[in-house]
Motif scaffolding. Structure first.
Motif, PDB file in Angstrom:
ATOM      1  N   SER A  35      48.895  39.963  37.692  1.00 53.45           N
ATOM      2  CA  SER A  35      48.222  40.989  36.982  1.00 53.45           C
ATOM      3  C   SER A  35      47.423  40.287  35.866  1.00 53.45           C
ATOM      4  O   SER A  35      47.650  39.289  35.469  1.00 53.45           O
ATOM      5  CB  SER A  35      49.343  41.803  36.233  1.00 53.45           C
ATOM      6  N   ILE A  36      46.255  41.230  35.712  1.00 54.71           N
ATOM      7  CA  ILE A  36      45.380  40.916  34.555  1.00 54.71           C
ATOM      8  C   ILE A  36      45.070  41.973  33.880  1.00 54.71           C
ATOM      9  O   ILE A  36      45.065  43.021  33.876  1.00 54.71           O
ATOM     10  CB  ILE A  36      44.087  40.254  35.063  1.00 54.71           C
ATOM     11  N   ARG A  37      44.677  41.784  32.147  1.00 55.44           N
ATOM     12  CA  ARG A  37      44.203  42.713  31.565  1.00 55.44           C
ATOM     13  C   ARG A  37      42.884  42.410  31.341  1.00 55.44           C
ATOM     14  O   ARG A  37      42.693  41.330  30.570  1.00 55.44           O
ATOM     15  CB  ARG A  37      45.068  43.027  30.277  1.00 55.44           C
ATOM     16  N   ALA A  38      42.062  43.049  31.312  1.00 57.09           N
ATOM     17  CA  ALA A  38      40.516  42.735  31.233  1.00 57.09           C
ATOM     18  C   ALA A  38      39.875  43.787  30.124  1.00 57.09           C
ATOM     19  O   ALA A  38      40.058  44.736  30.312  1.00 57.09           O
ATOM     20  CB  ALA A  38      39.704  42.849  32.587  1.00 57.09           C
ATOM     21  N   GLU A  53      42.956  44.975  48.283  1.00 60.97           N
ATOM     22  CA  GLU A  53      42.953  46.440  48.582  1.00 60.97           C
ATOM     23  C   GLU A  53      41.420  47.111  48.415  1.00 60.97           C
ATOM     24  O   GLU A  53      41.320  48.207  48.723  1.00 60.97           O
ATOM     25  CB  GLU A  53      44.188  47.271  48.068  1.00 60.97           C
ATOM     26  N   GLY A  54      41.004  46.590  47.447  1.00 63.04           N
ATOM     27  CA  GLY A  54      39.824  47.155  46.821  1.00 63.04           C
ATOM     28  C   GLY A  54      39.195  46.465  45.846  1.00 63.04           C
ATOM     29  O   GLY A  54      39.408  45.467  45.313  1.00 63.04           O
ATOM     30  N   THR A  55      37.943  47.099  45.043  1.00 62.10           N
ATOM     31  CA  THR A  55      37.282  46.760  44.137  1.00 62.10           C
ATOM     32  C   THR A  55      37.327  47.566  42.970  1.00 62.10           C
ATOM     33  O   THR A  55      37.098  48.731  43.324  1.00 62.10           O
ATOM     34  CB  THR A  55      35.974  46.568  44.698  1.00 62.10           C
ATOM     35  N   ILE A  56      37.271  47.309  41.639  1.00 64.94           N
ATOM     36  CA  ILE A  56      37.264  48.149  40.564  1.00 64.94           C
ATOM     37  C   ILE A  56      35.986  47.505  39.801  1.00 64.94           C
ATOM     38  O   ILE A  56      35.850  46.507  39.501  1.00 64.94           O
ATOM     39  CB  ILE A  56      38.624  47.841  39.804  1.00 64.94           C
ATOM     40  N   LYS A  57      35.221  48.456  39.270  1.00 60.87           N
ATOM     41  CA  LYS A  57      33.995  48.347  38.551  1.00 60.87           C
ATOM     42  C   LYS A  57      33.994  48.775  37.231  1.00 60.87           C
ATOM     43  O   LYS A  57      34.455  49.755  36.777  1.00 60.87           O
ATOM     44  CB  LYS A  57      32.673  48.793  39.103  1.00 60.87           C
ATOM     45  N   VAL A  64      44.012  47.449  33.002  1.00 62.72           N
ATOM     46  CA  VAL A  64      45.181  46.710  33.511  1.00 62.72           C
ATOM     47  C   VAL A  64      45.119  46.650  34.988  1.00 62.72           C
ATOM     48  O   VAL A  64      45.074  48.058  35.506  1.00 62.72           O
ATOM     49  CB  VAL A  64      46.500  46.949  32.949  1.00 62.72           C
ATOM     50  N   THR A  65      44.970  45.791  35.671  1.00 59.05           N
ATOM     51  CA  THR A  65      44.999  45.652  37.115  1.00 59.05           C
ATOM     52  C   THR A  65      46.172  44.835  37.652  1.00 59.05           C
ATOM     53  O   THR A  65      46.429  43.667  37.163  1.00 59.05           O
ATOM     54  CB  THR A  65      43.811  44.848  37.653  1.00 59.05           C
ATOM     55  N   ARG A  73      47.349  48.355  41.240  1.00 53.60           N
ATOM     56  CA  ARG A  73      47.746  49.666  40.251  1.00 53.60           C
ATOM     57  C   ARG A  73      46.674  49.221  39.154  1.00 53.60           C
ATOM     58  O   ARG A  73      46.531  48.323  38.661  1.00 53.60           O
ATOM     59  CB  ARG A  73      49.016  49.539  39.953  1.00 53.60           C
ATOM     60  N   ILE A  74      46.018  50.524  38.611  1.00 53.54           N
ATOM     61  CA  ILE A  74      45.068  50.282  37.579  1.00 53.54           C
ATOM     62  C   ILE A  74      45.501  51.520  36.429  1.00 53.54           C
ATOM     63  O   ILE A  74      45.873  52.538  36.831  1.00 53.54           O
ATOM     64  CB  ILE A  74      43.634  50.952  38.045  1.00 53.54           C
ATOM     65  N   ASP A  75      45.853  50.998  35.292  1.00 54.51           N
ATOM     66  CA  ASP A  75      46.200  51.790  34.120  1.00 54.51           C
ATOM     67  C   ASP A  75      44.879  51.916  33.054  1.00 54.51           C
ATOM     68  O   ASP A  75      44.618  50.816  32.767  1.00 54.51           O
ATOM     69  CB  ASP A  75      47.415  51.142  33.419  1.00 54.51           C
TER      70      ASP A  75
END
Length: 75
Positions: A35-38, A53-57, A64-65, A73-75
């Motif tokens: 997990s990372i928090r960016a 599984e995919g890409t978040i921009k 949080v990923t 999971r994205i919060d």
């Protein structure tokens, strides 16, 4: 915690496997597991976080990923 001028602030969880890729790579952060928090910069540049599984921009958003058991999971 790590800070990058172009990526922002990253909190990397324990037992996390993450790669920071070259600036010319569209997926700048690759999260293999864990997990990372960016906290990404609030400029016109987008930061991409990829998992198997995919890409978040993200641009100027705190998120949080987490990737566990072949899911993201994205919060």
């Amino acid at each position: 915690v790590m800070r990058f001028p172009d990526l922002g602030r990253l909190e990397i969880g324990s037992e996390t496997r993450v790669k920071i890729l070259p600036k010319d790579d569209p997926a700048r952060i690759y999260l293999e597991r864990g997990s990372i928090r960016a906290e990404t910069p609030t400029n016109e540049q987008t930061v991409s976080i990829s998992t198997p599984e995919g890409t978040i921009k993200s641009s100027g958003i705190t998120l949080v990923t987490a990737e566990r058991d072949q899911s993201t999971r994205i919060d």
